[in-house]
Design an enzyme around this catalytic site. Sequence first.
Site, PDB file in Angstrom:
ATOM      1  N   SER A  14       0.832  -1.196   0.000  1.00 39.36           N
ATOM      2  CA  SER A  14       0.000   0.000   0.000  1.00 39.36           C
ATOM      3  C   SER A  14       0.875   1.257   0.000  1.00 39.36           C
ATOM      4  O   SER A  14       1.681   1.436  -0.910  1.00 39.36           O
ATOM      5  CB  SER A  14      -0.967  -0.045   1.190  1.00 39.36           C
ATOM      6  OG  SER A  14      -1.965   0.929   1.071  1.00 39.36           O
ATOM      7  N   ASP A  43      -8.357  -5.161  -6.164  1.00 38.34           N
ATOM      8  CA  ASP A  43      -8.052  -4.161  -5.140  1.00 38.34           C
ATOM      9  C   ASP A  43      -9.065  -3.019  -5.230  1.00 38.34           C
ATOM     10  O   ASP A  43      -9.225  -2.401  -6.276  1.00 38.34           O
ATOM     11  CB  ASP A  43      -6.627  -3.632  -5.378  1.00 38.34           C
ATOM     12  CG  ASP A  43      -6.156  -2.678  -4.295  1.00 38.34           C
ATOM     13  OD1 ASP A  43      -6.960  -2.273  -3.430  1.00 38.34           O
ATOM     14  OD2 ASP A  43      -4.956  -2.318  -4.323  1.00 38.34           O
ATOM     15  N   HIS A  63      -6.835  -5.849  -1.636  1.00 37.54           N
ATOM     16  CA  HIS A  63      -5.739  -4.925  -1.315  1.00 37.54           C
ATOM     17  C   HIS A  63      -4.742  -5.498  -0.314  1.00 37.54           C
ATOM     18  O   HIS A  63      -3.541  -5.464  -0.541  1.00 37.54           O
ATOM     19  CB  HIS A  63      -6.320  -3.620  -0.764  1.00 37.54           C
ATOM     20  CG  HIS A  63      -5.291  -2.556  -0.536  1.00 37.54           C
ATOM     21  ND1 HIS A  63      -4.588  -1.973  -1.570  1.00 37.54           N
ATOM     22  CD2 HIS A  63      -4.822  -1.979   0.604  1.00 37.54           C
ATOM     23  CE1 HIS A  63      -3.747  -1.067  -1.089  1.00 37.54           C
ATOM     24  NE2 HIS A  63      -3.869  -1.055   0.224  1.00 37.54           N
TER      25      HIS A  63
END
Length: 412
Positions: free
Chosen positions: A235, A326, A360
Amino acid sequence: MAASVRLQPGPECLFDEPLQVRVSGLSPLQQVTMKAWLSDEKGQLFHSLAFYRADGQGELDLDHSPSLGGHYTGTQPMGLFWSLSPRTPFTRLVKRDVATSLAVHIEVFDGHRSLDQLPVQPLAASINQRWFMKAGVSRIPVREGRVRGTLFIPPGNGPFPGVISMNEIQGGLSEYRASLLANHGFTTLALAYLCYDDLPEDVINFDLGYFEEAVNFLRQHPKVKGPGIGAVGLSKGADLVLSMATFLPDVRAAVVINGCTTSAIYGLCFKDKLISTGLGYTISRMQIADSGVADIFEIINEVNEDSIIPIENAEGTILFIVGEDDKNWNSKFFAGETIKRLKEHGKDNFEILSYPGAGHYLEPPFFPFCYASYHSVIGAPTRWGGNAKAHSFAQEDLWSKVQAFLKRILNQ
């Protein structure tokens, strides 16, 4: 014969190690409910269940027996683990104290029953203690110059390949990936960059000089095999790793997990020069479902040239890992744009692993799938995307490939 649960390799193992679960002493073709549960460090309960049928000898082997219903179906040897769901909605399993284990309770009940129908007493039960540090791994808090984090050193004389590990923007220090990498022969620095110790609680621009200090600290450690090091980020940690690979030539192997083409949300400066304005977002584009979960997939602003990381300057090799579903942002698009930019500049120093159905939060193997949890920047429960089965396959598949990539590049 009373029913019993047998665990292989045993009642204790590493968290990223698969476990064989067998049940014996059942009646031939007996229908049973398998349940797993754990309590995290804050006392939050996670549970899973699946319906099985014993074979003609009254035995059950999750490596070969299919689940007939419940939280997953089909032959899924570790299904009870990756399908663990929080009792409190929007809770994500996070391990803070890696010196302690997570105790997963595995129980067998007669018949196919829902959670609220299960009797108090199971037919059989066992406990699997899942550890994040194997014997001999050293855990050393780091407070060196501006650098804040924890260093994990494998047992043995070394030196070992050196790796920096960073997670998302939630703040604090995340150690679980770093400790697990140390178990596999990497001297790993879990690096904090916000909301930890005396680090700032918020910034406008991140200073790449801080990460350069961390690289130099790790390179100079006697337990690190040089000359270059690796970096792994998820991330926000992923775009920081991408920036490190671009501007810090000692970063020879970069693993970018669901990252961004730019410095997301925050700007990035280096040596008193702004190198990325940061990719902002427009909160009015956020949608809220009836369940109260935020959908932020559309809030990221359009990429502009001032925000792009000039990745074509990277001298090392980059492994892009993409969850194609995601919902935090469009990781598939960002990875594609970055690779396109590399190709346009005649570069081929990249590899990609792309996983359909993965969301994600791509974690080490057997972490429970997290569909939605609290987002510190948004201030609300947020959807992360993916489906449990595909996401969990991706976590297991990429883990060994990440290690192989780091060893191949860093041992050259």
